[in-house]
Enzyme design. Structure first.
Site, short mmCIF file in Angstrom:
data_model
loop_
_atom_site.label_atom_id
_atom_site.label_comp_id
_atom_site.label_asym_id
_atom_site.label_seq_id
_atom_site.Cartn_x
_atom_site.Cartn_y
_atom_site.Cartn_z
CG LEU A 54 -1.98 -1.15 1.21
CD1 LEU A 54 -2.80 -1.14 2.50
CD2 LEU A 54 -2.91 -1.04 0.00
CG HIS A 55 3.27 1.70 -2.54
ND1 HIS A 55 2.32 1.30 -3.45
CD2 HIS A 55 4.33 0.87 -2.72
CE1 HIS A 55 2.80 0.28 -4.16
NE2 HIS A 55 4.01 0.00 -3.73
CB CYS A 56 3.24 5.10 3.38
SG CYS A 56 4.61 4.18 4.08
CB ALA A 57 -0.53 6.17 -0.17
#
Length: 217
Positions: free
Chosen positions: A174-177
């Site tokens: 989720l790439h911190c997003a």
């Protein structure tokens, strides 16, 4: 957005994790009150570094108390009040060296080079069956990264194979997003993100595309 916030008295904060160092940003023109950036991406700094610009008159509360700022000593000035222990001096020095390198090399020169790598990735991925590229297909509308998925394959499995079989590092999930992935329709498994940089070459991109073709098969 910044102009509207300024008129309404709303504090406006920008997260420039992917853009600081990758493209020019005029904080004054954008009416920014708080500006956050990571150091280890386009600023060429070490991991664990970053910066927070806070406009004069805004005083954030400390996350933790400690060091000279132990307790509720409001007599200390900003930023001293927010320093709860020994600073990461080597990291700050490394970040400074990275920014000096960026200024010396010239941001526009780096940007143009990286756009060429992204164009190569986008063109290559488009020719692989089952690939779904997330986001615009115009390299000028991106920073130096591309997120994608392969039909019927879990992003984490793809990343594991790229690492173990081909020695290629990507970021999966989720790439911190998570909210961005909800918007893109890739929640909760996320996507695979490849992030080439100024020290990568066209040959590196060819190797990456060859590996993705193998995994996609």
């Amino acid at each position: 957005i910044g102009s509207v916030c300024r008129k309404k008295g709303i504090i406006f904060m920008i997260d420039a994790a992917q853009t600081a160092g990758a493209m020019p940003i005029d904080i004054e023109a954008l009416n920014v009150d708080i500006f956050a950036a990571t150091g280890h991406k386009s600023l060429f700094g070490p991991q664990g570094t970053g910066l927070l610009y806070v406009k004069q008159g805004i005083e954030p509360l400390p996350l933790i108390d400690g060091g000279t700022a132990e307790g509720d000593d409001m007599l200390l000035e900003i930023p001293d009040r927010l320093e709860s222990g020994t600073m990461n001096t080597p990291g700050i020095g490394g970040l400074g060296a990275g920014i000096e390198f960026l200024l010396k090399e010239d941001m526009e020169k780096i940007r143009q080079y990286e756009e060429g790598l992204i164009r190569q990735i986008l063109d290559g991925l488009k020719g692989i069956n089952g690939i779904k590229i997330i986001g615009p297909l115009d390299e000028k509308k991106r920073t130096c990264l591309v997120s994608f998925n392969i039909e019927d394959k879990d992003p984490s499995d793809i990343g594991y194979r790229l690492d173990n079989e081909f020695g290629i590092m990507v970021r999966c999930g989720l790439h911190c997003a998570p909210s961005a992935h909800k918007t893109a329709g890739t929640y909760p498994s996320g996507a695979v993100r490849v992030s080439p940089g100024y020290f990568n070459t066209a040959k590196d991109i060819e190797e990456f595309l060859r590996a993705v073709r193998e995994v996609a098969k």
